[in-house]
Design an enzyme around this catalytic site. Structure first.
Site, PDB file in Angstrom:
ATOM      1  N   GLU A  40       0.845  -1.182   0.000  1.00 48.08           N
ATOM      2  CA  GLU A  40       0.000   0.000   0.000  1.00 48.08           C
ATOM      3  C   GLU A  40       0.890   1.245   0.000  1.00 48.08           C
ATOM      4  O   GLU A  40       2.005   1.231   0.524  1.00 48.08           O
ATOM      5  CB  GLU A  40      -0.863  -0.030   1.262  1.00 48.08           C
ATOM      6  CG  GLU A  40      -1.754   1.165   1.488  1.00 48.08           C
ATOM      7  CD  GLU A  40      -2.445   1.109   2.842  1.00 48.08           C
ATOM      8  OE1 GLU A  40      -3.529   1.691   2.965  1.00 48.08           O
ATOM      9  OE2 GLU A  40      -1.894   0.495   3.792  1.00 48.08           O
ATOM     10  N   LYS A 106      -9.774   1.023  -1.464  1.00 43.07           N
ATOM     11  CA  LYS A 106      -9.864   0.549  -0.084  1.00 43.07           C
ATOM     12  C   LYS A 106     -11.256   0.763   0.492  1.00 43.07           C
ATOM     13  O   LYS A 106     -11.823   1.845   0.398  1.00 43.07           O
ATOM     14  CB  LYS A 106      -8.818   1.279   0.757  1.00 43.07           C
ATOM     15  CG  LYS A 106      -8.585   0.714   2.149  1.00 43.07           C
ATOM     16  CD  LYS A 106      -7.415   1.452   2.801  1.00 43.07           C
ATOM     17  CE  LYS A 106      -7.025   0.887   4.139  1.00 43.07           C
ATOM     18  NZ  LYS A 106      -5.877   1.636   4.717  1.00 43.07           N
ATOM     19  N   CYS A 142      -4.634  -3.401   3.600  1.00 37.14           N
ATOM     20  CA  CYS A 142      -4.236  -3.058   4.974  1.00 37.14           C
ATOM     21  C   CYS A 142      -5.366  -3.245   5.992  1.00 37.14           C
ATOM     22  O   CYS A 142      -5.685  -4.367   6.364  1.00 37.14           O
ATOM     23  CB  CYS A 142      -3.676  -1.648   4.999  1.00 37.14           C
ATOM     24  SG  CYS A 142      -2.686  -1.280   6.481  1.00 37.14           S
TER      25      CYS A 142
END
Length: 265
Positions: A40, A106, A142
């Protein structure tokens, strides 16, 4: 299937980050890998001006990555940012050998441990899978790894492997949390989980909280039984692992968690 884990440390210089990606892609291609996964925020690290990076460099960055994938015949997954009004989207760019690009934005933003990613980042709600040969690959980023249902839904959508570009924040027990979560999500989903984190910018330094999530290293591949096949250290590194996809069917038969789930969970 051969996957390369490109554990790099990015900074605020987008051109320097792109050069590092280029070097690691070339090395991955030399090792005859099918897919290389970067962390990321590879385009520009957290704690830098990610809005300017996205606004000024997205076009060149995307064209360069598309050319790299096509030149080397390899699929690339890399953490990027895209403009989204006054904020950005935190995305995993997916570059295929045919020169095309897909992306996952995300879903779960890192509003935790005193950090507020949603101040600068706009979330999305769409699942993403893509093909590498005959293998279906899902994507999470993440903080997404703390949400088991996302991984279950990716598996239900056909994913056999789930890649997780990450920039994990340091702090007390955070390394242990990362290790537990990667293995747990593999067990939850009957999938391989490939977590690729930013290298620790202070290798060997104190394990303390920082203002921005800048990485702790420890990239890992966990198999569908939750066993780590490979785990990197804290510094920059490139490791290649071959996945035996037959293990997926064995895990589905031994621990059919998705089949046995109630209420859609």
């Amino acid at each position: 299937m051969k996957i390369a884990l490109a554990q790099i440390g990015s900074g605020e210089d987008v051109a320097a980050n792109l050069q590092k990606v280029t070097d690691f892609v070339r090395e991955s291609a030399q090792k005859q890998t099918d897919l290389v996964v970067f962390p990321e925020a590879t385009m520009s690290a957290f704690g830098t001006d990610i809005f300017s990076a996205a606004s000024e460099h997205s076009d060149h960055w995307q064209k360069s990555l598309a050319n790299l994938a096509q030149e080397h015949g390899i699929t690339i997954v890399v953490g990027e940012f895209e403009p989204a009004g006054e904020r950005v989207r935190n995305v995993a760019g997916i570059y295929s050998p045919d020169g095309t690009r897909d992306s996952y934005a995300k879903m779960h933003l890192y509003d935790a441990f005193g950090y507020s990613e949603s101040d600068t980042v706009e979330a999305d709600e769409e699942l993403c899978t893509f093909k590498v040969g005959n293998v279906t690959v899902g994507v999470a980023i993440c903080y997404d790894i703390r949400f088991p249902k996302l991984f279950a839904e990716l598996s239900r959508a056909g994913a056999q492997v789930i890649v997780v570009p990450t920039s994990w924040a340091a702090g007390p027990t955070k390394k242990q949390q990362w290790q537990v979560l990667t293995r747990a999500r593999a067990l939850d989903s009957n999938c391989f989980v490939v977590g690729v984190d930013q290298a620790n910018p202070v290798v060997g330094g104190p394990d303390v909280e920082t203002e921005a999530p800048t990485g702790v290293g420890l990239s890992v591949v966990a198999d569908p039984f939750g066993q780590p096949l490979i785990e990197l250290g804290e510094g920059e590194d490139l490791k290649v692992v071959r996945l035996d996809l037959d293990i997926i069917e064995k895990a589905e038969q031994a621990v059919p968690v998705l089949k046995n789930a109630k209420l859609g969970y």
